[in-house]
Write a protein that holds these residues in place. Structure first.
Motif, PDB file in Angstrom:
ATOM      1  N   HIS A  78      23.248  13.174 -21.858  1.00 26.79           N
ATOM      2  CA  HIS A  78      24.197  12.633 -22.822  1.00 26.79           C
ATOM      3  C   HIS A  78      24.994  13.747 -23.478  1.00 26.79           C
ATOM      4  CE1 HIS A  78      23.388   8.391 -22.650  1.00 26.79           C
ATOM      5  NE2 HIS A  78      22.086   8.624 -22.657  1.00 26.79           N
ATOM      6  N   ASP A  79      26.018  13.344 -24.204  1.00 25.13           N
ATOM      7  CA  ASP A  79      26.970  14.270 -24.786  1.00 25.13           C
ATOM      8  C   ASP A  79      26.294  15.276 -25.708  1.00 25.13           C
ATOM      9  OD1 ASP A  79      29.843  14.925 -25.201  1.00 25.13           O
ATOM     10  OD2 ASP A  79      29.376  14.406 -27.272  1.00 25.13           O
ATOM     11  N   ASP A  80      25.243  14.860 -26.445  1.00 23.61           N
ATOM     12  CA  ASP A  80      24.651  15.789 -27.400  1.00 23.61           C
ATOM     13  C   ASP A  80      23.891  16.913 -26.704  1.00 23.61           C
ATOM     14  OD1 ASP A  80      21.750  13.802 -28.505  1.00 23.61           O
ATOM     15  OD2 ASP A  80      22.548  14.246 -26.526  1.00 23.61           O
ATOM     16  N   SER A  81      23.611  16.812 -25.409  1.00 25.37           N
ATOM     17  CA  SER A  81      22.988  17.916 -24.693  1.00 25.37           C
ATOM     18  C   SER A  81      23.908  19.128 -24.651  1.00 25.37           C
ATOM     19  CB  SER A  81      22.630  17.493 -23.266  1.00 25.37           C
ATOM     20  OG  SER A  81      21.672  16.476 -23.276  1.00 25.37           O
ATOM     21  N   LEU A  82      25.196  18.894 -24.552  1.00 29.17           N
ATOM     22  CA  LEU A  82      26.168  19.984 -24.589  1.00 29.17           C
ATOM     23  C   LEU A  82      26.238  20.558 -25.995  1.00 29.17           C
ATOM     24  CD1 LEU A  82      28.313  21.618 -23.076  1.00 29.17           C
ATOM     25  CD2 LEU A  82      29.974  19.843 -23.661  1.00 29.17           C
ATOM     26  N   ALA A  83      26.277  19.679 -27.003  1.00 25.26           N
ATOM     27  CA  ALA A  83      26.360  20.130 -28.385  1.00 25.26           C
ATOM     28  C   ALA A  83      25.105  20.881 -28.811  1.00 25.26           C
ATOM     29  CB  ALA A  83      26.588  18.932 -29.317  1.00 25.26           C
ATOM     30  N   ASP A  84      23.947  20.512 -28.283  1.00 25.98           N
ATOM     31  CA  ASP A  84      22.688  21.145 -28.663  1.00 25.98           C
ATOM     32  C   ASP A  84      22.406  22.432 -27.892  1.00 25.98           C
ATOM     33  OD1 ASP A  84      22.273  19.138 -30.427  1.00 25.98           O
ATOM     34  OD2 ASP A  84      20.816  18.046 -29.220  1.00 25.98           O
ATOM     35  N   GLY A  85      23.264  22.776 -26.955  1.00 27.20           N
ATOM     36  CA  GLY A  85      23.087  24.005 -26.204  1.00 27.20           C
ATOM     37  C   GLY A  85      22.163  23.884 -25.017  1.00 27.20           C
ATOM     38  N   GLU A  86      21.786  22.650 -24.639  1.00 26.68           N
ATOM     39  CA  GLU A  86      20.913  22.469 -23.474  1.00 26.68           C
ATOM     40  C   GLU A  86      21.654  22.731 -22.161  1.00 26.68           C
ATOM     41  OE1 GLU A  86      18.333  18.938 -23.522  1.00 26.68           O
ATOM     42  OE2 GLU A  86      19.091  18.609 -25.545  1.00 26.68           O
ATOM     43  N   ILE A  87      22.962  22.562 -22.178  1.00 28.69           N
ATOM     44  CA  ILE A  87      23.767  22.788 -20.975  1.00 28.69           C
ATOM     45  C   ILE A  87      24.309  24.211 -21.008  1.00 28.69           C
ATOM     46  CG2 ILE A  87      25.770  22.040 -19.652  1.00 28.69           C
ATOM     47  CD1 ILE A  87      23.495  20.027 -19.692  1.00 28.69           C
ATOM     48  N   THR A  88      24.054  24.969 -19.946  1.00 23.74           N
ATOM     49  CA  THR A  88      24.491  26.361 -19.884  1.00 23.74           C
ATOM     50  C   THR A  88      25.038  26.663 -18.494  1.00 23.74           C
ATOM     51  OG1 THR A  88      23.816  28.655 -20.275  1.00 23.74           O
ATOM     52  CG2 THR A  88      22.202  27.199 -19.208  1.00 23.74           C
ATOM     53  N   GLN A  89      25.460  27.892 -18.284  1.00 22.21           N
ATOM     54  CA  GLN A  89      25.972  28.369 -16.988  1.00 22.21           C
ATOM     55  C   GLN A  89      27.083  27.460 -16.441  1.00 22.21           C
ATOM     56  OE1 GLN A  89      22.309  28.897 -14.612  1.00 22.21           O
ATOM     57  NE2 GLN A  89      22.592  31.089 -14.899  1.00 22.21           N
ATOM     58  N   ARG A  90      27.990  27.093 -17.313  1.00 20.27           N
ATOM     59  CA  ARG A  90      29.148  26.302 -16.857  1.00 20.27           C
ATOM     60  C   ARG A  90      30.227  27.275 -16.378  1.00 20.27           C
ATOM     61  NH1 ARG A  90      31.616  22.303 -20.581  1.00 20.27           N
ATOM     62  NH2 ARG A  90      31.485  23.972 -22.132  1.00 20.27           N
ATOM     63  N   ASN A  91      30.396  27.316 -15.079  1.00 21.43           N
ATOM     64  CA  ASN A  91      31.411  28.154 -14.455  1.00 21.43           C
ATOM     65  C   ASN A  91      32.455  27.271 -13.777  1.00 21.43           C
ATOM     66  OD1 ASN A  91      30.297  30.953 -14.813  1.00 21.43           O
ATOM     67  ND2 ASN A  91      28.574  30.039 -13.711  1.00 21.43           N
ATOM     68  N   PHE A  92      33.701  27.581 -14.005  1.00 18.69           N
ATOM     69  CA  PHE A  92      34.803  26.806 -13.421  1.00 18.69           C
ATOM     70  C   PHE A  92      34.779  26.903 -11.902  1.00 18.69           C
ATOM     71  CE2 PHE A  92      39.095  26.674 -11.692  1.00 18.69           C
ATOM     72  CZ  PHE A  92      39.607  25.502 -12.238  1.00 18.69           C
ATOM     73  N   GLU A  93      34.884  25.742 -11.232  1.00 22.18           N
ATOM     74  CA  GLU A  93      34.929  25.713  -9.771  1.00 22.18           C
ATOM     75  C   GLU A  93      36.178  25.039  -9.220  1.00 22.18           C
ATOM     76  OE1 GLU A  93      33.330  27.237  -7.649  1.00 22.18           O
ATOM     77  OE2 GLU A  93      31.503  27.911  -8.628  1.00 22.18           O
ATOM     78  N   TRP A  94      36.712  24.087  -9.951  1.00 22.97           N
ATOM     79  CA  TRP A  94      37.928  23.430  -9.467  1.00 22.97           C
ATOM     80  C   TRP A  94      38.673  22.791 -10.635  1.00 22.97           C
ATOM     81  CZ3 TRP A  94      39.889  18.479  -9.760  1.00 22.97           C
ATOM     82  CH2 TRP A  94      41.033  18.227  -8.973  1.00 22.97           C
ATOM     83  N   GLY A  95      39.989  22.846 -10.533  1.00 26.14           N
ATOM     84  CA  GLY A  95      40.865  22.140 -11.455  1.00 26.14           C
ATOM     85  C   GLY A  95      42.208  21.976 -10.782  1.00 26.14           C
ATOM     86  N   GLY A  96      42.819  20.829 -10.935  1.00 28.66           N
ATOM     87  CA  GLY A  96      44.098  20.616 -10.258  1.00 28.66           C
ATOM     88  C   GLY A  96      44.540  19.184 -10.326  1.00 28.66           C
ATOM     89  N   THR A  97      45.284  18.760  -9.309  1.00 34.71           N
ATOM     90  CA  THR A  97      45.847  17.416  -9.262  1.00 34.71           C
ATOM     91  C   THR A  97      44.926  16.488  -8.495  1.00 34.71           C
ATOM     92  OG1 THR A  97      48.088  18.317  -9.320  1.00 34.71           O
ATOM     93  CG2 THR A  97      47.836  16.041  -8.576  1.00 34.71           C
ATOM     94  N   ASP A  98      44.415  15.493  -9.187  1.00 35.78           N
ATOM     95  CA  ASP A  98      43.566  14.480  -8.574  1.00 35.78           C
ATOM     96  C   ASP A  98      44.380  13.194  -8.466  1.00 35.78           C
ATOM     97  OD1 ASP A  98      41.450  12.953  -7.647  1.00 35.78           O
ATOM     98  OD2 ASP A  98      40.606  12.640  -9.648  1.00 35.78           O
ATOM     99  N   ASP A  99      44.832  12.873  -7.262  1.00 33.85           N
ATOM    100  CA  ASP A  99      45.678  11.705  -7.022  1.00 33.85           C
ATOM    101  C   ASP A  99      44.799  10.471  -6.837  1.00 33.85           C
ATOM    102  OD1 ASP A  99      47.439   9.766  -6.177  1.00 33.85           O
ATOM    103  OD2 ASP A  99      48.396  11.007  -4.640  1.00 33.85           O
ATOM    104  N   PRO A 100      44.863   9.495  -7.761  1.00 33.27           N
ATOM    105  CA  PRO A 100      43.979   8.338  -7.674  1.00 33.27           C
ATOM    106  C   PRO A 100      44.337   7.359  -6.569  1.00 33.27           C
ATOM    107  CG  PRO A 100      45.514   8.044  -9.482  1.00 33.27           C
ATOM    108  CD  PRO A 100      45.738   9.433  -8.952  1.00 33.27           C
ATOM    109  N   THR A 101      45.482   7.545  -5.936  1.00 34.04           N
ATOM    110  CA  THR A 101      45.900   6.603  -4.884  1.00 34.04           C
ATOM    111  C   THR A 101      45.303   6.958  -3.527  1.00 34.04           C
ATOM    112  OG1 THR A 101      47.906   7.861  -4.320  1.00 34.04           O
ATOM    113  CG2 THR A 101      48.069   6.239  -6.108  1.00 34.04           C
ATOM    114  N   LYS A 102      44.568   8.077  -3.455  1.00 35.78           N
ATOM    115  CA  LYS A 102      44.001   8.475  -2.166  1.00 35.78           C
ATOM    116  C   LYS A 102      42.729   9.286  -2.392  1.00 35.78           C
ATOM    117  CE  LYS A 102      46.749  12.734  -1.888  1.00 35.78           C
ATOM    118  NZ  LYS A 102      47.755  13.487  -1.113  1.00 35.78           N
ATOM    119  N   SER A 103      41.982   9.508  -1.317  1.00 33.74           N
ATOM    120  CA  SER A 103      40.828  10.398  -1.380  1.00 33.74           C
ATOM    121  C   SER A 103      41.317  11.837  -1.354  1.00 33.74           C
ATOM    122  CB  SER A 103      39.886  10.134  -0.209  1.00 33.74           C
ATOM    123  OG  SER A 103      39.320   8.838  -0.302  1.00 33.74           O
TER     124      SER A 103
END
Length: 418
Positions: A78-103
């Protein structure tokens, strides 16, 4: 909550748990749940018990409630896991254009070995909802809605409210070559009250070459007529990162100063964890009221008031965006500098310092925001910004020269959130 009067009973009450943790077979925390102080209940999601990580089923859910993300997600936090610091080692792997009309097939930034994402516990998805107005079956206005995670499904104006875990966390055990991990974005949405309702969902398929294919299933809320009138919803993936799970960490106090001075680019933050685990909600960034001429790569001799181009001196960076190597924009996408009609005023640097006299220049016009993003590093942030101006040429100036102005960061503090 019960009002305990007897001291002995009160002491026993104080020893009662405020939540629970579910431990996996490795001894790691798989799930957490906190006590609802209004009801004294601890809510557990049914998917946490007895479900196979290879189960590709799961209902898509309605747009009116429920708390499970369903599908083959193999365990979400849940969201509070991020706020409580339980989630770590978040490294960016992808970001861009996600077209919902296709795979859409995407490739991670870091090379994948024989085991997908093998150095981490799973992947995290951040995104938004694309809303399309439908009138008698005809698509109309398209707008973007931010997601509002609320386990109680309380509607928030201007958002799409979901009771499904958000950010979305998908364990590596759920991502196998050829299998499908499906995540419906259930919740009240905008609470439009239609007769025909379905939640949007996103599905992920791992391919043999270690690429990932995103497939969309649109949701809707309409009047049930044929052709229908209402809205359609698509979940759009904006960012994918790695994540790992650790024990919760103490959070820094709100409004604590992490950096103070004058910074044009890199800002190293004092006291923060490398992956910002101990930052509760995000960062508050205060900048100088002026932007400074940096045309030749050095601070020049002119500055311009931000208020003249309708920009604020305070910016916020949410914790969910504090992903290592992530670039996040700090000027809203709705900002259009070309519509600025204010007369730009110069403040010149003289021998005795910056003068206080204002030199109006109706001939100096803003052209574009060339870049306005913050790069997130390990315990630091870097401003990458350039606001472009030029002369109109009414007085014989060279109109081909673009004058670049930069922000000056003064203070970075922990942010209390909205």
């Amino acid at each position: 909550m019960v009002n305990v009067i007897d001291n002995g009973a009160r002491n026993r009450t104080n020893m009662m748990p405020v939540g629970i943790k579910i431990i996996d077979n490795k001894g790691d925390v798989a799930h957490t749940a906190k006590t609802d102080l209004d009801t004294n209940y601890i809510s557990l999601e049914s998917k946490w018990f007895g479900s196979s990580s290879n189960n590709t089923g799961g209902g898509t859910g309605g747009n009116t409630g429920g708390g499970s993300t369903g599908g083959n997600t193999g365990g979400n936090y849940h969201d509070d896991s991020l706020a409580d610091g339980e989630i770590t080692q978040r490294n960016f792997e992808w970001g861009g254009t996600d077209d919902p009309t296709k795979s859409n097939t995407i490739t991670f930034k870091d090379a994948q070995g024989s085991k997908f994402n093998g150095n981490y516990d799973g992947i995290q998805l951040l995104g938004h909802i694309q809303k399309t107005v439908i009138t008698n079956g005809v698509a109309g206005t398209v707008t973007d809605l931010p997601l509002n995670f609320d386990v109680k499904n309380v509607v928030k104006s201007g958002c799409y409210t979901t009771s499904a875990s958000y950010p979305i966390y998908i364990n590596n055990s759920s991502i196998n070559v050829g299998s499908v991990a499906s995540v419906p974005i259930i919740g009240t949405g905008e609470n439009l009250g239609g007769k025909n309702i379905k939640a949007p969902s996103i599905s992920l398929t791992l391919n043999a070459d270690m690429t990932l294919t995103l497939t969309h299933d649109k949701g809707y809320n309409n009047d049930g007529a044929s052709p229908a009138t209402g809205v359609e919803y698509q979940f759009i993936v904006d960012t994918i990162s790695t994540y790992s799970v650790q024990k919760p960490v103490s959070q820094l106090p709100v409004n604590m100063t992490l950096a103070n001075g004058e910074f044009m680019d890199d800002v190293t933050l004092s006291g923060v964890g490398p992956f910002f685990e101990n930052i509760d909600n995000g960062l508050e960034i205060d900048v100088d009221p002026y932007i400074y001429d940096d045309t030749k790569g050095n601070l020049g001799h002119q500055r311009v008031l931000l208020s003249d181009i309708n920009l604020p001196t305070k910016y916020f960076l949410a914790k969910e965006d504090l992903i290592n190597s992530n670039n996040t924009s700090f000027i809203p996408s709705t900002y259009d500098i070309s519509k600025i009609t204010n007369t730009i005023k110069f403040y010149n640097l003289g021998e005795s310092g910056w003068n206080t006299a204002v030199t109006p220049s109706p001939d100096f016009v803003p052209v574009s925001v060339e870049k306005s993003f913050i790069n997130v590093g390990l315990g630091k942030i870097t401003f990458n910004d350039a606001i472009n101006f030029r002369y109109s040429g009414n007085y014989g100036q060279d109109t081909s020269v673009i004058w670049k102005y930069k922000f000056k960061i003064l203070t970075v503090k922990t942010w209390k959130g909205e």
